[in-house]
Design a protein around this motif. Structure first.
Motif, short mmCIF file in Angstrom:
data_model
loop_
_atom_site.label_atom_id
_atom_site.label_comp_id
_atom_site.label_asym_id
_atom_site.label_seq_id
_atom_site.Cartn_x
_atom_site.Cartn_y
_atom_site.Cartn_z
N LEU A 60 0.83 -1.20 0.00
CA LEU A 60 0.00 0.00 0.00
C LEU A 60 0.87 1.25 0.00
N CYS A 61 0.29 2.33 -0.52
CA CYS A 61 1.02 3.60 -0.52
C CYS A 61 0.06 4.76 -0.33
N ASP A 62 0.61 5.86 0.11
CA ASP A 62 -0.12 7.12 0.23
C ASP A 62 -0.30 7.66 -1.18
N PRO A 63 -1.53 7.91 -1.63
CA PRO A 63 -1.71 8.39 -3.00
C PRO A 63 -1.05 9.74 -3.25
N ASP A 64 -0.78 10.51 -2.18
CA ASP A 64 -0.10 11.79 -2.33
C ASP A 64 1.42 11.66 -2.23
N GLY A 65 1.90 10.46 -1.90
CA GLY A 65 3.34 10.23 -1.82
C GLY A 65 3.99 10.77 -0.56
#
Length: 144
Positions: A60-65
């Protein structure tokens, strides 16, 4: 330059925890590394033990990076001791202490509906919770 970190959670059910943490953090499934089109394609390059599949992990990742990546990996042994490291879910927004506490309570209630459980409440400050597999985390206000 400071080092970047990723977080990894060991688990029994990667899909269950991935759905919970996507809800809790607003994260999305991380795309597979280039040049691979799918996670299945990426995993095919490794000599996985018999019986392991792409469903045994989630990335998973933060969509804003902005936030750290989160890997969720199935392991054979159960969770036994208390976490030595835990995640703090910071609820955004400013306002009075009462307004911040209302947002913390609302978020912890939402996370209970998503499969988490409340372990302890520190009135006016934070709520200690557990994800569906018992990994502890806190819900608190964002730093001012």
């Amino acid at each position: 330059m400071a080092a970047k970190i990723d977080l990894t959670l060991d688990c029994a059910d990667a899909r269950l925890l991935a759905e919970f943490w996507k809800s809790a953090l607003g994260y999305v499934d991380e795309p597979p590394p280039a040049p691979f089109a799918t996670r299945e394609e990426w995993l095919a390059q490794f000599d996985l033990p018999e019986g392991e599949s792409v469903d045994d992990g989630a990335w998973l990742c933060d969509p804003d990076g902005a936030g750290p990546r989160l890997a969720i990996l199935k392991v054979p042994e159960p969770k036994t001791p208390k976490n030595r490291l835990h995640i703090d879910v910071r609820v955004p927004g400013h306002g009075s202490a009462g307004e911040r506490w209302a947002r913390i309570k609302a978020e912890s209630e939402r996370l209970v509906r998503a499969g988490g459980s409340v372990l302890q409440v520190f009135d006016g400050h934070h709520v200690v919770m557990a994800d569906p597999e018992g990994n502890e985390f806190c819900v608190a206000a964002a730093a001012a």
